[in-house]
Design a protein around this motif. Structure first.
Motif, PDB file in Angstrom:
ATOM      1  N   GLU A   1      13.351   4.655  45.685  1.00 34.03           N
ATOM      2  CA  GLU A   1      14.476   5.570  45.534  1.00 34.03           C
ATOM      3  C   GLU A   1      15.769   4.992  46.108  1.00 34.03           C
ATOM      4  N   LYS A   2      15.642   4.248  47.199  1.00 36.08           N
ATOM      5  CA  LYS A   2      16.822   3.637  47.813  1.00 36.08           C
ATOM      6  C   LYS A   2      17.492   2.671  46.843  1.00 36.08           C
ATOM      7  N   GLU A   3      16.684   1.889  46.120  1.00 30.00           N
ATOM      8  CA  GLU A   3      17.252   0.934  45.169  1.00 30.00           C
ATOM      9  C   GLU A   3      17.801   1.654  43.942  1.00 30.00           C
ATOM     10  N   PHE A   4      17.153   2.738  43.551  1.00 30.88           N
ATOM     11  CA  PHE A   4      17.676   3.562  42.458  1.00 30.88           C
ATOM     12  C   PHE A   4      19.082   4.050  42.807  1.00 30.88           C
ATOM     13  N   ASP A   5      19.239   4.615  44.002  1.00 24.76           N
ATOM     14  CA  ASP A   5      20.523   5.153  44.425  1.00 24.76           C
ATOM     15  C   ASP A   5      21.585   4.060  44.506  1.00 24.76           C
ATOM     16  N   PHE A   6      21.213   2.893  45.031  1.00 23.30           N
ATOM     17  CA  PHE A   6      22.169   1.802  45.139  1.00 23.30           C
ATOM     18  C   PHE A   6      22.607   1.319  43.757  1.00 23.30           C
ATOM     19  N   SER A   7      21.667   1.238  42.827  1.00 24.45           N
ATOM     20  CA  SER A   7      21.978   0.801  41.468  1.00 24.45           C
ATOM     21  C   SER A   7      23.008   1.712  40.815  1.00 24.45           C
ATOM     22  N   PHE A   8      22.793   3.012  40.933  1.00 24.04           N
ATOM     23  CA  PHE A   8      23.731   3.952  40.322  1.00 24.04           C
ATOM     24  C   PHE A   8      25.072   3.973  41.059  1.00 24.04           C
ATOM     25  N   ASP A   9      25.040   3.732  42.357  1.00 27.02           N
ATOM     26  CA  ASP A   9      26.279   3.692  43.131  1.00 27.02           C
ATOM     27  C   ASP A   9      27.163   2.530  42.682  1.00 27.02           C
ATOM     28  N   VAL A  10      26.562   1.364  42.522  1.00 26.96           N
ATOM     29  CA  VAL A  10      27.321   0.180  42.127  1.00 26.96           C
ATOM     30  C   VAL A  10      27.660   0.204  40.637  1.00 26.96           C
ATOM     31  N   ASN A  11      26.685   0.507  39.806  1.00 28.13           N
ATOM     32  CA  ASN A  11      26.850   0.319  38.369  1.00 28.13           C
ATOM     33  C   ASN A  11      27.634   1.412  37.659  1.00 28.13           C
ATOM     34  N   ILE A  12      27.604   2.620  38.184  1.00 26.54           N
ATOM     35  CA  ILE A  12      28.301   3.707  37.499  1.00 26.54           C
ATOM     36  C   ILE A  12      29.266   4.479  38.408  1.00 26.54           C
ATOM     37  N   LYS A  13      28.838   4.780  39.634  1.00 28.24           N
ATOM     38  CA  LYS A  13      29.732   5.571  40.488  1.00 28.24           C
ATOM     39  C   LYS A  13      30.964   4.763  40.900  1.00 28.24           C
ATOM     40  N   SER A  14      30.847   3.441  40.969  1.00 23.96           N
ATOM     41  CA  SER A  14      32.018   2.616  41.277  1.00 23.96           C
ATOM     42  C   SER A  14      33.089   2.795  40.209  1.00 23.96           C
ATOM     43  N   MET A  15      32.681   2.943  38.949  1.00 23.68           N
ATOM     44  CA  MET A  15      33.643   3.150  37.863  1.00 23.68           C
ATOM     45  C   MET A  15      34.270   4.532  37.958  1.00 23.68           C
ATOM     46  N   TYR A  16      33.473   5.512  38.315  1.00 23.12           N
ATOM     47  CA  TYR A  16      33.989   6.860  38.574  1.00 23.12           C
ATOM     48  C   TYR A  16      35.068   6.796  39.660  1.00 23.12           C
ATOM     49  N   ARG A  17      34.790   6.038  40.710  1.00 18.02           N
ATOM     50  CA  ARG A  17      35.752   5.933  41.817  1.00 18.02           C
ATOM     51  C   ARG A  17      37.060   5.284  41.362  1.00 18.02           C
ATOM     52  N   THR A  18      36.969   4.148  40.704  1.00 10.46           N
ATOM     53  CA  THR A  18      38.198   3.432  40.320  1.00 10.46           C
ATOM     54  C   THR A  18      38.985   4.200  39.265  1.00 10.46           C
ATOM     55  N   MET A  19      38.290   4.842  38.345  1.00  4.20           N
ATOM     56  CA  MET A  19      39.002   5.611  37.320  1.00  4.20           C
ATOM     57  C   MET A  19      39.730   6.798  37.950  1.00  4.20           C
TER      58      MET A  19
END
Length: 244
Positions: A95-113
């Motif tokens: 689960e920790k790696e799942f959360d990190f994957s989504f944080d980097v791969n998709i939530k980072s784009m949410y943040r920058t946008m």
């Protein structure tokens, strides 16, 4: 005259691979480029290139993204390239790696946008270019369950955002296939036999070769330029026919 003369570009994951190639390509075409990455030592290799300024940035930290956006101000191109490849099936991914994957791969784009779009909307111009992957809702690959899920989420975020801001910005999406990059080479080495790993990746390529980071960067230049001003919410597959 460069294709991006007078434009300001903000790029993530610029220390190596596709992100670095894109930052260099933007600068060659005349843009002022803010190249960012968490790996400042590697990122500093770009400092001697005319038009590029480097900034350390952890895209998983909202406060860092917001602070840098406030410092830089309005940009014409937002290029989201940060990504992480989790290896394993859904049963093998913690689960920790799942959360990190989504944080980097998709939530980072949410943040920058969220950080950069308001000023782009105010200026009524600009291009957001988000990096996804053929391994997403387009194609499944072994041992990429969480990676594919996160990259499919990028497609959804991009298409819906393009619909939201269609009269003010162009929001683009491109999907890479197997690209020869430091990240890919590291994953091959981790498989234990580099030659065998390379052969397996080549075997699935109809072209018989891997793509280059420059080939992907060329699409990013087009999507960031005025040449793509009547295109939005579209996918550009750079995969050597793998998904055909």
């Amino acid at each position: 005259m460069g294709r991006l003369d007078g434009k300001v570009a903000f790029c993530t994951a610029s220390a190596q691979g596709i992100g670095r190639a894109a930052a260099e390509a933007f600068a060659r075409e005349g843009a002022k480029v803010f190249a960012t990455d968490i790996n400042l030592e590697k990122l500093k290799e770009l400092e001697g290139i005319n038009g590029i300024e480097v900034r350390k940035l952890d895209v998983t930290k909202t406060e860092e993204v917001n602070a840098l956006a406030a410092e830089i101000g309005t940009v014409d191109i937002l290029f989201n390239c940060a990504g992480y490849v989790a290896n394993g099936s859904v049963l093998e991914t913690e689960e920790k790696e799942f959360d990190f994957s989504f944080d980097v791969n998709i939530k980072s784009m949410y943040r920058t946008m969220r950080a950069f779009l308001p000023k782009m909307i105010e200026a009524k111009k600009g291009s957001v270019v988000n990096m996804s992957s053929i391994v997403s809702s387009y194609k499944g690959a072994p041992n990429r369950a969480v990676y594919g899920a996160s990259k499919a989420a990028v497609i959804g975020l991009t298409k819906c955002s393009a619909a939201d801001f269609i009269k003010r910005n162009t929001i683009q999406l491109y999907l890479s296939g197997t690209i020869d990059s430091p990240s890919l080479r590291d994953r091959m080495k981790a498989m234990g036999d580099l030659d065998k790993a390379m052969a397996s990746f080549l075997a699935r390529q109809p072209t018989g070769r891997l793509g280059t980071t420059d080939e992907v960067a060329n699409i990013a230049v087009f999507l960031g330029s005025d040449e793509s001003s009547f295109i939005t919410g579209s996918e550009f597959k750079v995969d050597g026919g793998w998904s055909n």
